[in-house]
Design a protein around this motif. Structure first.
Motif, PDB file in Angstrom:
ATOM      1  N   ILE A  28      23.135 -22.046  43.217  1.00 45.81           N
ATOM      2  CA  ILE A  28      21.827 -22.880  42.983  1.00 45.81           C
ATOM      3  C   ILE A  28      21.398 -22.889  44.027  1.00 45.81           C
ATOM      4  CG2 ILE A  28      21.624 -25.280  42.923  1.00 45.81           C
ATOM      5  CD1 ILE A  28      23.527 -26.071  40.403  1.00 45.81           C
ATOM      6  N   GLY A  29      22.507 -22.652  45.467  1.00 49.13           N
ATOM      7  CA  GLY A  29      21.244 -23.178  46.659  1.00 49.13           C
ATOM      8  C   GLY A  29      20.802 -24.133  47.436  1.00 49.13           C
ATOM      9  N   HIS A  30      20.693 -23.979  48.113  1.00 50.89           N
ATOM     10  CA  HIS A  30      20.197 -24.806  48.976  1.00 50.89           C
ATOM     11  C   HIS A  30      18.590 -26.044  47.773  1.00 50.89           C
ATOM     12  CE1 HIS A  30      19.412 -27.769  52.525  1.00 50.89           C
ATOM     13  NE2 HIS A  30      18.060 -28.001  52.535  1.00 50.89           N
ATOM     14  N   PHE A  31      19.593 -27.509  48.016  1.00 52.18           N
ATOM     15  CA  PHE A  31      18.053 -28.058  47.996  1.00 52.18           C
ATOM     16  C   PHE A  31      17.999 -29.448  48.429  1.00 52.18           C
ATOM     17  CE2 PHE A  31      22.330 -29.240  44.946  1.00 52.18           C
ATOM     18  CZ  PHE A  31      21.575 -30.789  44.836  1.00 52.18           C
ATOM     19  N   ASP A  32      17.160 -29.992  48.313  1.00 50.71           N
ATOM     20  CA  ASP A  32      16.939 -31.667  49.048  1.00 50.71           C
ATOM     21  C   ASP A  32      16.502 -32.575  47.632  1.00 50.71           C
ATOM     22  OD1 ASP A  32      16.747 -30.782  51.531  1.00 50.71           O
ATOM     23  OD2 ASP A  32      14.327 -29.782  50.861  1.00 50.71           O
ATOM     24  N   VAL A  33      16.914 -33.750  48.077  1.00 51.79           N
ATOM     25  CA  VAL A  33      17.751 -34.664  46.885  1.00 51.79           C
ATOM     26  C   VAL A  33      15.711 -35.710  46.823  1.00 51.79           C
ATOM     27  CG1 VAL A  33      18.796 -35.966  46.347  1.00 51.79           C
ATOM     28  CG2 VAL A  33      19.802 -34.462  47.144  1.00 51.79           C
ATOM     29  N   THR A  34      15.161 -35.297  45.810  1.00 50.97           N
ATOM     30  CA  THR A  34      14.204 -36.353  46.073  1.00 50.97           C
ATOM     31  C   THR A  34      13.615 -36.502  44.737  1.00 50.97           C
ATOM     32  OG1 THR A  34      12.502 -34.126  45.619  1.00 50.97           O
ATOM     33  CG2 THR A  34      13.404 -34.497  48.213  1.00 50.97           C
ATOM     34  N   LEU A  35      12.674 -37.448  44.800  1.00 53.57           N
ATOM     35  CA  LEU A  35      12.669 -37.920  42.631  1.00 53.57           C
ATOM     36  C   LEU A  35      11.735 -36.455  41.933  1.00 53.57           C
ATOM     37  CD1 LEU A  35      12.939 -39.838  41.762  1.00 53.57           C
ATOM     38  CD2 LEU A  35      11.257 -40.756  41.537  1.00 53.57           C
ATOM     39  N   ALA A  36      11.254 -35.696  43.005  1.00 52.27           N
ATOM     40  CA  ALA A  36      10.683 -34.791  42.007  1.00 52.27           C
ATOM     41  C   ALA A  36      11.574 -33.743  41.467  1.00 52.27           C
ATOM     42  CB  ALA A  36       9.711 -33.940  43.533  1.00 52.27           C
ATOM     43  N   ASN A  37      12.798 -33.235  42.961  1.00 45.46           N
ATOM     44  CA  ASN A  37      13.445 -32.331  41.872  1.00 45.46           C
ATOM     45  C   ASN A  37      14.613 -32.475  41.423  1.00 45.46           C
ATOM     46  OD1 ASN A  37      15.167 -33.089  43.641  1.00 45.46           O
ATOM     47  ND2 ASN A  37      14.555 -30.789  44.794  1.00 45.46           N
ATOM     48  N   ALA A  38      14.899 -33.930  41.036  1.00 48.06           N
ATOM     49  CA  ALA A  38      16.193 -34.493  40.274  1.00 48.06           C
ATOM     50  C   ALA A  38      15.990 -34.055  39.182  1.00 48.06           C
ATOM     51  CB  ALA A  38      15.639 -35.663  40.452  1.00 48.06           C
ATOM     52  N   TRP A  39      14.965 -34.112  37.891  1.00 48.26           N
ATOM     53  CA  TRP A  39      15.483 -33.226  36.996  1.00 48.26           C
ATOM     54  C   TRP A  39      15.473 -31.619  36.491  1.00 48.26           C
ATOM     55  CZ3 TRP A  39      16.391 -34.699  32.392  1.00 48.26           C
ATOM     56  CH2 TRP A  39      16.617 -34.142  31.328  1.00 48.26           C
ATOM     57  N   PRO A  40      14.511 -31.169  37.767  1.00 52.45           N
ATOM     58  CA  PRO A  40      15.178 -29.494  38.064  1.00 52.45           C
ATOM     59  C   PRO A  40      16.678 -29.378  38.047  1.00 52.45           C
ATOM     60  CG  PRO A  40      13.422 -30.278  38.405  1.00 52.45           C
ATOM     61  CD  PRO A  40      13.544 -30.901  38.275  1.00 52.45           C
ATOM     62  N   ILE A  41      17.023 -29.834  39.247  1.00 52.65           N
ATOM     63  CA  ILE A  41      18.522 -30.030  39.820  1.00 52.65           C
ATOM     64  C   ILE A  41      19.483 -29.926  39.428  1.00 52.65           C
ATOM     65  CG2 ILE A  41      19.791 -30.321  41.669  1.00 52.65           C
ATOM     66  CD1 ILE A  41      17.943 -28.370  42.446  1.00 52.65           C
ATOM     67  N   GLY A  42      18.961 -31.657  37.940  1.00 54.20           N
ATOM     68  CA  GLY A  42      20.027 -31.918  37.678  1.00 54.20           C
ATOM     69  C   GLY A  42      20.787 -31.247  36.575  1.00 54.20           C
ATOM     70  N   LEU A  43      19.498 -30.540  35.819  1.00 56.68           N
ATOM     71  CA  LEU A  43      19.264 -29.602  34.786  1.00 56.68           C
ATOM     72  C   LEU A  43      20.201 -29.000  34.866  1.00 56.68           C
ATOM     73  CD1 LEU A  43      18.755 -29.077  31.646  1.00 56.68           C
ATOM     74  CD2 LEU A  43      17.153 -27.913  32.706  1.00 56.68           C
ATOM     75  N   GLN A  44      19.921 -27.757  35.971  1.00 55.32           N
ATOM     76  CA  GLN A  44      20.853 -26.844  36.955  1.00 55.32           C
ATOM     77  C   GLN A  44      22.735 -26.832  36.797  1.00 55.32           C
ATOM     78  OE1 GLN A  44      19.116 -24.710  40.290  1.00 55.32           O
ATOM     79  NE2 GLN A  44      17.537 -25.044  39.575  1.00 55.32           N
ATOM     80  N   LEU A  45      22.287 -28.308  37.379  1.00 57.50           N
ATOM     81  CA  LEU A  45      23.495 -28.007  37.574  1.00 57.50           C
ATOM     82  C   LEU A  45      24.540 -28.947  36.777  1.00 57.50           C
ATOM     83  CD1 LEU A  45      23.357 -31.342  40.843  1.00 57.50           C
ATOM     84  CD2 LEU A  45      24.484 -29.089  40.844  1.00 57.50           C
ATOM     85  N   ALA A  46      24.149 -29.793  35.304  1.00 59.75           N
ATOM     86  CA  ALA A  46      24.923 -29.758  34.453  1.00 59.75           C
ATOM     87  C   ALA A  46      25.029 -28.518  33.229  1.00 59.75           C
ATOM     88  CB  ALA A  46      23.989 -30.262  33.740  1.00 59.75           C
ATOM     89  N   THR A  47      24.003 -27.187  33.709  1.00 56.49           N
ATOM     90  CA  THR A  47      24.583 -26.468  32.942  1.00 56.49           C
ATOM     91  C   THR A  47      24.776 -24.953  33.651  1.00 56.49           C
ATOM     92  OG1 THR A  47      21.980 -25.740  33.886  1.00 56.49           O
ATOM     93  CG2 THR A  47      22.602 -27.123  31.716  1.00 56.49           C
ATOM     94  N   ASN A  48      25.833 -25.062  35.239  1.00 53.58           N
ATOM     95  CA  ASN A  48      25.729 -24.107  35.763  1.00 53.58           C
ATOM     96  C   ASN A  48      27.641 -24.054  35.208  1.00 53.58           C
ATOM     97  OD1 ASN A  48      28.067 -23.449  37.995  1.00 53.58           O
ATOM     98  ND2 ASN A  48      25.226 -23.447  39.045  1.00 53.58           N
ATOM     99  N   LEU A  49      28.348 -23.182  34.737  1.00 53.55           N
ATOM    100  CA  LEU A  49      29.387 -23.183  34.311  1.00 53.55           C
ATOM    101  C   LEU A  49      30.912 -23.333  35.353  1.00 53.55           C
ATOM    102  CD1 LEU A  49      29.151 -20.808  31.796  1.00 53.55           C
ATOM    103  CD2 LEU A  49      29.689 -22.974  31.338  1.00 53.55           C
TER     104      LEU A  49
END
Length: 122
Positions: A28-49
């Motif tokens: 996934i790589g480095h990311f900042d915790v913001t409201l704007a990227n909560a959904w895209p990062i959450g989706l990446q986390l939830a689908t990462n085997l």
């Protein structure tokens, strides 16, 4: 089942969880915790085997740990959890190419000595 086997199984599952989570986060790589990227990062986390595998290892390790605590004193069992630091460092060095310098090796030796002393109190 032998409580030491259960303790070491829990430790190994916990170490496997850490390594799998790290592999997943490397993808996934480095990311900042913001409201704007909560959904895209959450989706990446939830689908990462690897991340899902790491979380599964945590859940199983908790179940194993509950069995351990039903059989031995927590003051005996819990110090063995620190072996997870040792196992994780070795695997991170071997599989992920992480540096394990002299100070880290000295710390690992101290941990192992402490666990050895605790194990002699059984």
């Amino acid at each position: 089942m032998n409580p030491m086997i259960l303790i070491l199984t829990g430790v190994m599952l916990n170490a496997a969880a850490q390594i799998l989570l790290k592999i997943g986060m490397n993808r996934i790589g480095h990311f900042d915790v913001t409201l704007a990227n909560a959904w895209p990062i959450g989706l990446q986390l939830a689908t990462n085997l690897p991340i899902l595998g790491g979380l599964a290892c945590y859940v199983i390790s908790v179940l194993v740990w509950m069995v351990v605590l039903s059989r031995v004193e927590v003051s005996f069992a819990y110090p063995f959890v620190s072996l997870g630091y040792v196992v994780t460092a070795i695997i991170a060095y071997a599989w992920l190419g992480e540096a394990v310098g002299p100070m880290r090796l000295a710390g690992i030796a101290v941990i192992m000595a402490g666990v050895f002393m605790v194990s002699k109190t059984a």
